[in-house]
Design a protein around this motif. Sequence first.
Motif, PDB file in Angstrom:
ATOM      1  N   GLU A  14       0.907  -1.218  -0.127  1.00 27.81           N
ATOM      2  CA  GLU A  14       0.034   0.018   0.008  1.00 27.81           C
ATOM      3  C   GLU A  14       0.808   1.246  -0.092  1.00 27.81           C
ATOM      4  OE1 GLU A  14      -3.516  -0.106  -0.435  1.00 27.81           O
ATOM      5  OE2 GLU A  14      -2.642  -2.093  -0.905  1.00 27.81           O
ATOM      6  N   THR A  15       2.163   1.267   0.610  1.00 24.70           N
ATOM      7  CA  THR A  15       2.853   2.436   0.668  1.00 24.70           C
ATOM      8  C   THR A  15       3.306   2.524  -0.521  1.00 24.70           C
ATOM      9  OG1 THR A  15       3.321   1.980   3.149  1.00 24.70           O
ATOM     10  CG2 THR A  15       4.843   3.416   2.035  1.00 24.70           C
ATOM     11  N   GLU A  19      -2.190   4.868  -3.229  1.00 24.24           N
ATOM     12  CA  GLU A  19      -3.235   5.243  -4.032  1.00 24.24           C
ATOM     13  C   GLU A  19      -3.942   6.088  -3.072  1.00 24.24           C
ATOM     14  OE1 GLU A  19      -6.667   2.620  -6.257  1.00 24.24           O
ATOM     15  OE2 GLU A  19      -6.947   2.617  -3.778  1.00 24.24           O
ATOM     16  N   ASN A  21      -7.374   7.459  -1.929  1.00 25.42           N
ATOM     17  CA  ASN A  21      -8.568   7.381  -2.135  1.00 25.42           C
ATOM     18  C   ASN A  21      -9.424   8.065  -0.911  1.00 25.42           C
ATOM     19  OD1 ASN A  21      -8.121   5.424   0.038  1.00 25.42           O
ATOM     20  ND2 ASN A  21      -7.818   3.930  -1.380  1.00 25.42           N
ATOM     21  N   TYR A  22      -9.046   8.839  -0.166  1.00 31.63           N
ATOM     22  CA  TYR A  22      -9.477   9.344   1.026  1.00 31.63           C
ATOM     23  C   TYR A  22      -8.982  11.090   1.053  1.00 31.63           C
ATOM     24  CZ  TYR A  22     -12.040   9.357   5.392  1.00 31.63           C
ATOM     25  OH  TYR A  22     -13.015   9.575   6.372  1.00 31.63           O
ATOM     26  N   PHE A  24      -9.527  14.664   2.773  1.00 33.31           N
ATOM     27  CA  PHE A  24     -10.099  15.589   3.728  1.00 33.31           C
ATOM     28  C   PHE A  24     -10.168  17.052   2.845  1.00 33.31           C
ATOM     29  CE2 PHE A  24     -10.863  13.691   7.621  1.00 33.31           C
ATOM     30  CZ  PHE A  24      -9.936  12.792   7.900  1.00 33.31           C
ATOM     31  N   PHE A  72     -13.475   6.577  -3.989  1.00 31.51           N
ATOM     32  CA  PHE A  72     -12.991   7.836  -3.492  1.00 31.51           C
ATOM     33  C   PHE A  72     -13.835   8.562  -2.606  1.00 31.51           C
ATOM     34  CE2 PHE A  72      -9.419  10.649  -4.449  1.00 31.51           C
ATOM     35  CZ  PHE A  72      -9.748  11.604  -3.719  1.00 31.51           C
ATOM     36  N   THR A  73     -13.487   8.929  -1.445  1.00 30.33           N
ATOM     37  CA  THR A  73     -14.414   9.778  -0.595  1.00 30.33           C
ATOM     38  C   THR A  73     -13.602  10.940  -0.202  1.00 30.33           C
ATOM     39  OG1 THR A  73     -15.230   7.764   0.287  1.00 30.33           O
ATOM     40  CG2 THR A  73     -15.517   9.660   1.652  1.00 30.33           C
ATOM     41  N   VAL A  75     -13.945  13.987   2.277  1.00 31.11           N
ATOM     42  CA  VAL A  75     -14.682  14.512   3.774  1.00 31.11           C
ATOM     43  C   VAL A  75     -14.564  15.829   3.951  1.00 31.11           C
ATOM     44  CG1 VAL A  75     -14.558  13.951   6.031  1.00 31.11           C
ATOM     45  CG2 VAL A  75     -14.295  12.123   4.342  1.00 31.11           C
ATOM     46  N   HIS A 263      -2.897   5.378   7.533  1.00 33.33           N
ATOM     47  CA  HIS A 263      -2.984   5.552   6.400  1.00 33.33           C
ATOM     48  C   HIS A 263      -2.725   6.877   5.920  1.00 33.33           C
ATOM     49  CE1 HIS A 263      -5.185   1.596   5.183  1.00 33.33           C
ATOM     50  NE2 HIS A 263      -5.409   1.672   6.107  1.00 33.33           N
ATOM     51  N   ASN A 267      -2.875   6.701   1.823  1.00 37.62           N
ATOM     52  CA  ASN A 267      -4.343   6.667   1.151  1.00 37.62           C
ATOM     53  C   ASN A 267      -4.857   8.000   1.541  1.00 37.62           C
ATOM     54  OD1 ASN A 267      -3.742   3.528   2.258  1.00 37.62           O
ATOM     55  ND2 ASN A 267      -4.015   3.901   0.033  1.00 37.62           N
ATOM     56  N   ILE A 268      -4.453   8.525   2.262  1.00 33.17           N
ATOM     57  CA  ILE A 268      -5.181   9.883   2.979  1.00 33.17           C
ATOM     58  C   ILE A 268      -4.357  10.856   2.573  1.00 33.17           C
ATOM     59  CG2 ILE A 268      -6.295  10.984   4.849  1.00 33.17           C
ATOM     60  CD1 ILE A 268      -6.577   8.329   6.276  1.00 33.17           C
ATOM     61  N   CYS A 280      -4.268  13.770   7.348  1.00 27.18           N
ATOM     62  CA  CYS A 280      -5.155  14.061   8.283  1.00 27.18           C
ATOM     63  C   CYS A 280      -5.141  15.551   9.096  1.00 27.18           C
ATOM     64  CB  CYS A 280      -5.221  13.099   9.637  1.00 27.18           C
ATOM     65  SG  CYS A 280      -5.154  11.296   8.621  1.00 27.18           S
ATOM     66  N   ASN A 282      -5.680  16.696  11.939  1.00 32.18           N
ATOM     67  CA  ASN A 282      -5.007  16.979  13.101  1.00 32.18           C
ATOM     68  C   ASN A 282      -3.581  16.411  13.412  1.00 32.18           C
ATOM     69  OD1 ASN A 282      -5.543  14.147  12.444  1.00 32.18           O
ATOM     70  ND2 ASN A 282      -5.957  13.421  14.686  1.00 32.18           N
ATOM     71  N   ARG A 310       5.630   8.274   4.130  1.00 32.64           N
ATOM     72  CA  ARG A 310       5.831   6.723   3.497  1.00 32.64           C
ATOM     73  C   ARG A 310       7.008   6.052   3.959  1.00 32.64           C
ATOM     74  NH1 ARG A 310       3.532   9.677  -2.150  1.00 32.64           N
ATOM     75  NH2 ARG A 310       1.624  10.021  -1.344  1.00 32.64           N
TER      76      ARG A 310
ATOM     77  N   SER B  14      -3.365  -1.207  -5.295  1.00 34.40           N
ATOM     78  CA  SER B  14      -4.029  -0.928  -3.672  1.00 34.40           C
ATOM     79  C   SER B  14      -4.756  -1.870  -3.577  1.00 34.40           C
ATOM     80  CB  SER B  14      -4.251   0.336  -3.904  1.00 34.40           C
ATOM     81  OG  SER B  14      -4.934   0.590  -2.470  1.00 34.40           O
ATOM     82  N   THR B  16      -6.163  -1.513  -0.557  1.00 34.09           N
ATOM     83  CA  THR B  16      -6.927  -1.199   0.683  1.00 34.09           C
ATOM     84  C   THR B  16      -8.292  -1.004   0.753  1.00 34.09           C
ATOM     85  OG1 THR B  16      -5.161   0.431   1.119  1.00 34.09           O
ATOM     86  CG2 THR B  16      -7.181   1.104   1.877  1.00 34.09           C
ATOM     87  N   PHE B  22     -11.316   1.260   5.135  1.00 38.71           N
ATOM     88  CA  PHE B  22     -10.871   1.840   6.156  1.00 38.71           C
ATOM     89  C   PHE B  22     -11.515   3.281   6.240  1.00 38.71           C
ATOM     90  CE2 PHE B  22      -8.124   5.693   5.123  1.00 38.71           C
ATOM     91  CZ  PHE B  22      -8.163   5.267   3.583  1.00 38.71           C
ATOM     92  N   THR B  28     -15.026  10.247   8.267  1.00 40.11           N
ATOM     93  CA  THR B  28     -16.482   9.559   8.158  1.00 40.11           C
ATOM     94  C   THR B  28     -15.971   8.087   7.802  1.00 40.11           C
ATOM     95  OG1 THR B  28     -16.803  10.084   5.858  1.00 40.11           O
ATOM     96  CG2 THR B  28     -17.638  11.549   7.486  1.00 40.11           C
ATOM     97  N   SER B  31     -17.980   6.682   1.958  1.00 41.18           N
ATOM     98  CA  SER B  31     -19.164   6.965   1.299  1.00 41.18           C
ATOM     99  C   SER B  31     -19.735   5.645   0.901  1.00 41.18           C
ATOM    100  CB  SER B  31     -19.035   7.690   0.054  1.00 41.18           C
ATOM    101  OG  SER B  31     -20.106   8.260  -0.572  1.00 41.18           O
ATOM    102  N   MET B  34     -19.166   3.878  -2.203  1.00 37.21           N
ATOM    103  CA  MET B  34     -17.712   3.644  -2.713  1.00 37.21           C
ATOM    104  C   MET B  34     -16.884   2.408  -1.899  1.00 37.21           C
ATOM    105  SD  MET B  34     -17.019   6.149  -4.582  1.00 37.21           S
ATOM    106  CE  MET B  34     -18.477   7.233  -5.533  1.00 37.21           C
TER     107      MET B  34
END
Lengths: 356, 72
Positions: A14-15, A19, A21-22, A24, A72-73, A75, A263, A267-268, A280, A282, A310, B14, B16, B22, B28, B31, B34
């Motif tokens: 993953e590292t 990718e 996919n999240y 903020f 893909f999200t 937030v 992540h 991924n984030i 993130c 925070n 990474r 990936s 993930t 996750f 949140t 989605s 998703m």
Amino acid sequence: MIGTLLHRAFRANETAVHELNYLFWECTTRCNLHCRHCGSDCFAAGSDADMPLEDFLRAFDTIPAAERARPFTVVLTGGEPLLRPDLAEIGAALRSRGAGWGIVSNGWLYDAGMHQRLVAAGLGALTISLDGLEASHDWMRGRQGSFARALKGISVAATDPRINFDVVTCVHRRNLGELESLYGLLSGIGVRQWRIFTIIPIGRAARDPELQLSDAEFRGLMEFIKGKRQEKGSGGGMKVTFSCEGYLGAYERQVRDNPYFCHAGINIASVLIDGRICACPNIDRDAFSQGSIYRDDFYQVWQERFRPFRDRRWTRRGPCADCKVWRDCLGGGMHNWHGACEAVLNCHWAKTLAGK
Amino acid sequence: MLRKWIHRALKGASLTTALFVFQACYGTPPSVDMMGGDPGDVPALTAPEDSPEEAPSLEEISTPADETLPNP
């Protein structure tokens, strides 16, 4: 042991692939509450102007369309995102680009009307915070009436199958004894997922020792979550999960769905209120931001930078320098490193062992 | 095209969202529409922590702090 090796290989893959996919988006720092633990140090007026939607979309659009097609999200976070008047427009813009989106909210403004508008705009995920029973929650949030408002929002959202909904609770010394009652309250109104955090000493929380659990209290929290998950396994109600904030050793498989994996930067990513690019929100943005959307190509930054995220060998310092679980922990969550990063702020694994 | 496919197979893909859906600590859940994704190909099995070379310091791999940011 085999599971551990497989997880390390999974994490390595993953590292390497990283990718995205999240994402903020810290869309505002305005807030209608004054929470004791706010790591964003938000104010009612906001120290920064809300980021215009077009600025965020310009950064978002640097992500190749083929990447956006994957799960893909986006937030929306803050401050309090519900203070933005253009949420429907934001939602429509993200949906038209193939992204799902969600909101993290204190729930003050969340009612049936808001719910309808946001779902109509394609809202796919929602998290509302509830930090105890009424007195504890209002104390934590710094505004009387917060509990009632949050509970109303939770009641509206909890049973709607069109969104992925959960409640988050930050556990501290004042509300630790209320968890059983909270469990009953939330499961009784239809909440299916409950995520629990502890509070790291950053922002306003750094000045409040009541917000930090002792080691024994932390283990008590682990036992509570473990017990509820065992009940769920035998047909009980709501799923309870501990957050991804740190490595927990023997509790790993007992309080989480998946083994520990931070992540952030893998991924984030995040677009912060002033345009800085980080993971993130925070995470210490002064120490770890990787660029700015007002100067750099967002996706290029994602692909080519983020090295501290990474390659975490730099966390081998302080107590982590010769820790026997470092290869599984990698220094804990990135949000646990601040300022000069001389040592991790919280070692969750040590908390699980203290006194044994 | 062939080179691209070989590269992708060696680099891996990936897993993930396929295997470990996750959510970020303060975010949140994913989605609702998703959930799920493509399964991975041949995974990479080495990580930075497996490398024999000396670990870089945080200062070496950090992005320099901005002295000024352009006005939005």
